[in-house]
Design an enzyme around this catalytic site. Sequence first.
Site, PDB file in Angstrom:
ATOM      1  N   GLU A   1     -43.638 -67.913 -27.825  1.00 50.78           N
ATOM      2  CA  GLU A   1     -43.015 -68.225 -26.537  1.00 50.78           C
ATOM      3  C   GLU A   1     -43.335 -69.636 -26.057  1.00 50.78           C
ATOM      4  OE1 GLU A   1     -44.018 -65.351 -23.569  1.00 50.78           O
ATOM      5  OE2 GLU A   1     -43.194 -66.523 -21.913  1.00 50.78           O
TER       6      GLU A   1
ATOM      7  N   LYS B   1     -47.224 -51.448 -19.140  1.00 54.50           N
ATOM      8  CA  LYS B   1     -47.364 -52.614 -18.259  1.00 54.50           C
ATOM      9  C   LYS B   1     -47.088 -52.098 -16.857  1.00 54.50           C
ATOM     10  CE  LYS B   1     -45.200 -57.153 -17.322  1.00 54.50           C
ATOM     11  NZ  LYS B   1     -44.311 -58.200 -17.865  1.00 54.50           N
TER      12      LYS B   1
ATOM     13  N   ASP C   1     -51.437 -67.022 -19.989  1.00 53.66           N
ATOM     14  CA  ASP C   1     -50.294 -66.376 -20.631  1.00 53.66           C
ATOM     15  C   ASP C   1     -49.903 -67.042 -21.933  1.00 53.66           C
ATOM     16  OD1 ASP C   1     -48.153 -64.734 -21.115  1.00 53.66           O
ATOM     17  OD2 ASP C   1     -46.841 -65.643 -19.625  1.00 53.66           O
TER      18      ASP C   1
ATOM     19  N   ASN D   1     -41.696 -54.495 -20.558  1.00 54.49           N
ATOM     20  CA  ASN D   1     -40.852 -54.353 -19.376  1.00 54.49           C
ATOM     21  C   ASN D   1     -39.904 -53.206 -19.720  1.00 54.49           C
ATOM     22  OD1 ASN D   1     -41.951 -56.440 -17.772  1.00 54.49           O
ATOM     23  ND2 ASN D   1     -40.835 -57.961 -18.977  1.00 54.49           N
TER      24      ASN D   1
ATOM     25  N   GLU E   1     -54.606 -58.565 -27.304  1.00 58.45           N
ATOM     26  CA  GLU E   1     -53.168 -58.777 -27.398  1.00 58.45           C
ATOM     27  C   GLU E   1     -52.910 -60.232 -27.751  1.00 58.45           C
ATOM     28  OE1 GLU E   1     -50.441 -57.031 -24.422  1.00 58.45           O
ATOM     29  OE2 GLU E   1     -49.444 -58.980 -24.297  1.00 58.45           O
TER      30      GLU E   1
ATOM     31  N   HIS F   1     -49.437 -74.398 -18.898  1.00 58.02           N
ATOM     32  CA  HIS F   1     -48.388 -73.864 -18.021  1.00 58.02           C
ATOM     33  C   HIS F   1     -47.550 -74.969 -17.385  1.00 58.02           C
ATOM     34  CE1 HIS F   1     -46.439 -70.691 -15.832  1.00 58.02           C
ATOM     35  NE2 HIS F   1     -47.302 -69.801 -16.238  1.00 58.02           N
TER      36      HIS F   1
ATOM     37  N   LYS G   1     -54.736 -59.897 -23.069  1.00 53.62           N
ATOM     38  CA  LYS G   1     -54.238 -61.095 -23.748  1.00 53.62           C
ATOM     39  C   LYS G   1     -55.400 -62.008 -24.121  1.00 53.62           C
ATOM     40  CE  LYS G   1     -49.608 -61.321 -21.699  1.00 53.62           C
ATOM     41  NZ  LYS G   1     -48.570 -62.161 -21.073  1.00 53.62           N
TER      42      LYS G   1
ATOM     43  N   ARG H   1     -52.169 -52.305 -20.304  1.00 48.77           N
ATOM     44  CA  ARG H   1     -52.295 -53.766 -20.324  1.00 48.77           C
ATOM     45  C   ARG H   1     -53.049 -54.298 -19.109  1.00 48.77           C
ATOM     46  NH1 ARG H   1     -47.729 -56.941 -20.331  1.00 48.77           N
ATOM     47  NH2 ARG H   1     -48.120 -58.325 -22.054  1.00 48.77           N
TER      48      ARG H   1
ATOM     49  N   GLU I   1     -45.773 -58.310 -12.546  1.00 47.92           N
ATOM     50  CA  GLU I   1     -44.460 -58.954 -12.591  1.00 47.92           C
ATOM     51  C   GLU I   1     -43.336 -57.998 -12.211  1.00 47.92           C
ATOM     52  OE1 GLU I   1     -44.977 -62.502 -15.775  1.00 47.92           O
ATOM     53  OE2 GLU I   1     -44.530 -60.565 -16.679  1.00 47.92           O
TER      54      GLU I   1
END
Lengths: 717, 717
Positions: A406, A300, A378, A223, A400, A534, A373, A337, A304
């Site tokens: 996280e 990226k 995620d 980001n 990735e 999630h 990823k 990405r 998002e």
Amino acid sequence: MKTNKLKWVILALYLLYTFSPLSANDGYRLWLDYQLIDDSVKLENYRSIISSIYSSEDSEIAQTTAQELASGLEALLGEQIPMSSSMDASIILATAKTITSAISPKDKITQLKENGYYIHSDGDQIHIIGYDDSGMLYGVFRLLSLLQKQESITELDILSNPKIQHRVLNHWDNIDRTVERGYAGFSIWNWHELPEYKDPRYTDYARANASIGINGTVVTNVNANSIVFREDYIEKAAALADVFRPYGIKLYLTARFSSPVELGGLDTADPLDPSVQQWWKDKTAQIYEAIPDFGGFLVKANSEGQPGPQQYGRNHADGANMLADAVAPYGGIVMWRAFVYSEHEPDDRAKQAYNEFVPLDGQFRDNVLIQVKNGPIDFQPREPIHPLFGSMPETPLMMEFQITKEYLGQGTHVVGLANLFEEVLDTDTYVEGKGSTVAKVIDGSLHDHKLTGIAGVANVGTARNWTGNVFAQADWYSFGRLAWDPYLSADDIFEDWTQLTFGLDPTVVSACTELLDVSHEHCVSYMNPLGLHHIFAPGHHYGPGPWIEDMPRADWTCVYYHKADKEGVGFDRTKSGSNAIAQYADGLCKQYKNPNKIDLKFLLWFHHVAWDKKLSTGRTLWEELCYEYNAGVAGVRDMQKTWMSIKDKIDSERYEHVRSHLIIQEKDAIWWRDACLAYFQTFSEMPIPAGLPEPAHDLEYYKSLNYPYSPGIRPRW
Amino acid sequence: MKTNKLKWVILALYLLYTFSPLSANDGYRLWLDYQLIDDSVKLENYRSIISSIYSSEDSEIAQTTAQELASGLEALLGEQIPMSSSMDASIILATAKTITSAISPKDKITQLKENGYYIHSDGDQIHIIGYDDSGMLYGVFRLLSLLQKQESITELDILSNPKIQHRVLNHWDNIDRTVERGYAGFSIWNWHELPEYKDPRYTDYARANASIGINGTVVTNVNANSIVFREDYIEKAAALADVFRPYGIKLYLTARFSSPVELGGLDTADPLDPSVQQWWKDKTAQIYEAIPDFGGFLVKANSEGQPGPQQYGRNHADGANMLADAVAPYGGIVMWRAFVYSEHEPDDRAKQAYNEFVPLDGQFRDNVLIQVKNGPIDFQPREPIHPLFGSMPETPLMMEFQITKEYLGQGTHVVGLANLFEEVLDTDTYVEGKGSTVAKVIDGSLHDHKLTGIAGVANVGTARNWTGNVFAQADWYSFGRLAWDPYLSADDIFEDWTQLTFGLDPTVVSACTELLDVSHEHCVSYMNPLGLHHIFAPGHHYGPGPWIEDMPRADWTCVYYHKADKEGVGFDRTKSGSNAIAQYADGLCKQYKNPNKIDLKFLLWFHHVAWDKKLSTGRTLWEELCYEYNAGVAGVRDMQKTWMSIKDKIDSERYEHVRSHLIIQEKDAIWWRDACLAYFQTFSEMPIPAGLPEPAHDLEYYKSLNYPYSPGIRPRW
């Protein structure tokens, strides 16, 4: 005299450590904690073999290599090993380019590839031959690790080439030193004091990475912030690159797609607009002026809320190729990405990246890698592999992984990620028939790509021990080792790490290895068993939040993913549902499509299953869920016992550190179990099976908990 | 044999330090860097005197005391000094309460006061007698510092009582670990992992504070967060208090005045409302349940947007007294800040606190201290003293110094603050005639107060060396020393700090002492010469911003403070202006009111002066301004030379660290000079005097510079 001397040296070292209330073992030295060899026979043997070092090279990296070898040997052997100008020296450092024919078996040396090394010894002399300077450096770290492990060095014959070309860390570090998803303090990059002050920690960071074969690092967050392209920030980045270069590490930056507008003052960032292309070319030239070996860009885009080519009606290939053209003259690459999902909510977010990228296969420039990823959602505690792997044969895909945890207990839980990485890499995509593993996609062998890469989202921060939890050092280490060789086994990596970190006592090694080895499965059990995913609290992603349903978009809620109702629970991704399963090759699809045959660990990922359905275990789904959550809690308690069993063999600082964190882990595991079962019970309306504990509180209690200051920055969910 | 042993010990220590690329001297040990005494004669002498330790006490603090003494001696003397149960031991630790008559001169012991200590030796035995356990601990740290300085210990006769009762650090640390005005990384308090994980750094922090006599710490920001009163946070705070207690340090919290509403769910936080009073009583009881020795509350109310009693038509005394009543039963105190300024902009912000607080004199409870910043504005590089000092005879006032250098170059500049502190403490208020110094206000002697206190806004963060710049350690140290004895001279403190931090080499000691000694004056010269103030860039306060005029309120701009125009520059605070000088007693007022007689360092603070006015120096004001700015830059260059002159005598890590930071300091000094002169020149319309450099860029350039990611969090200006 020698043993007398040794005795006093050891005593003095001992005193120094016990003297000093301010410096017990704080974990800062990582797996490079070179201690004097404590086996006197082995020490004498090493000393008798090693008395001088000759190096045929004198590049910056070669100087680092010699220096690392000399200082490492000095610590391990307790005596200075001088450099020699004679080829009779006991250790010869050289590269394949300069080595004379006399030295080592030629057939081995001709097998060397970029960054590879060959270590040969015949008792008299040890040769460390790199394909290039970096290879020589990696060979030195390998030799030092053999000494740390007190292995024999008399008949070495080790040929090692990295299987992946770009082995890169991704730092999600913001310029203000906050770290998105950082659980080890804050960013080690002190941009404010760069370029003048180069914190010695930058060198130690580079050194640690080089020791495990990492050769690139992206120092800014995906980001991204366009300020990194401001002249003063380029100078700051160049100062970091200067520190990394002698360790064979290239610096990369994240490119905010809208930089030409924000920083350049243009009206557009349209990748097909010539003025935009020119802006990037000029900016790139400016960067290479300051950083001649700049690695390239990580991007990226259109994800998002990040800007990207789609804002201008262009696609990902248009965007990536524009940047690729800018860096191509300098040998740079673009890592683009694939973690994208539409502004419009799809029926199943898991399908999105595949749908967007597969049609673009073959349209990317030669110096573009698509960074994917490991799973389609995620970084969940467990996911099936991303369906893109194997599905873009014309395009090199890089992996990735997330090293920072996280969704896996963050800085507090012990979870050895090598098992997760291994599971992903070993998964067979079946795209070219049986044996088409993800590892083969990534190392380029499946579809014959020369450009290859792997990225790990770093877990490094200002914490003194780098990673917050000392066991999280193992995740950094594991990533490096698997980046070099994605076919390694997690168990071997855990054992190596433990030996280098906690020493060679077999009880310690077996306890720590076991702890790491069981930890991932336990974490999945107490967080997301049976394919659940999630169901995390929004924002910080630390604790449970399966009840979350009120978010700006449906696919940010938890109910979207578990779809619990009176009948059952789970996301139907078969033909009768989203049919995401069709994105996998037949061989894999077959494993997933039948709810009666699928591995239970993926059951609820692909199927909506009735609460009372009998599973292969003989239990109903509801019972199985209850048993799994409890098994996770029990597993953590076992881990505590394992750790406490080696109390006397661990220095008190690290012992207490891990013990305290395992207490938090147990508390969190119970929280996950009780909150999730209290929630899912409102649908199943079934009792907790006899013998298992009831949730400690009612559901409202768990819903009321809030932790607004959990670490890790989250611009949005 | 002994020298043989010593030789090897020294060799091993040397090897250890040179071995280890990861651990050069990183500054973590602060002034407690106990090294083996390197003078063999002195070492033998110390060893011949010290062979055992006896302690008459066994409280928690007494245990810490014995442990600190034993481990300190072990490091300094290179041998273990055993504890003994015999009063024949060579060191006797005791308190005035338990000591037997035989031991020390009675008349000295009866002079001991709370936290004081008496150290006596007659060659055979050393007695360390504390008035209480804490005094004993302070005495031990004093003895160890004497050994570090290799002073004679054969005829000690040191009686030391602290002159101020509450010696407290204020951490402006937010719960998310950002630090408002923090320039040494982030908050060391990891709330997320408390109470389970007690970072060993907390102990090292407590130890460092105790070694300089600090006995309290407020761990949360004055811009407070009511979440600290949530049950789980009280538990976390209690875990910190448990770490601090054995070092004689009390924990305090900041109280957000609106907590009864935000956390308690009440409709009001009116201090006269019985339900509000009850809420605070209950909350206080809950805190004392968890932390029996909780120190009390620090409050920022009705200031910069913080809630307070004035929202309910009450005054500061109403607010403070409510909290004071809540903590009184437990012996707690309230520190109520006088840093307030009206929502309505006054004619002169410097007058505000005086106007609000003086009328309340005598209305506060006995356990309330009013905490007053050293100057009337806000921690500027130099300010005259706050007019409140001496003006509230019925109320104990405590000093608030800022150790963190918000307006003094922050983490990068070397500026020895002891000079600033000393200047303030030595200033004569004249309120009770000549000799009524600020120190006498603070230590209670001027108006006979028993309750006394001093606070320093901490400069401690996650930086490995605690304070970012290694020389900023001196500021922490100086604060502690002056808190114990506000009559000490800055020079003596600098010398002590240098010896304890960099060793005893006279060249090093004189160079570092000089560096510190000249640094504050140079900083004032290149930032805010001649009484200029508050001309900083908004928000981060790092660089210059004299042109700032567009802010939400006039007294947040810079033009409000310097009032430059075609005629001249400076804030007229005499009768013809805001008449702020009338808030000072006559003796002081007299020094300030005449622009021809006032010390030039305060000229523009109190007077608007014509650009072409001839000053006592023989130069015009404009010329003087130019000369001052240039003198500041030249001063930094001298500091660089001083530092470089001792290169060979400093370990390379700290040498490079300071060298790099002095380069930043020089760059910043030039920036300040050029930007300010370019700006003020637009008013003076006079040339830069011959021989002095022109600004490197035009004014627009300096105005265009922006540093949105400067460290230190600023909720607002």
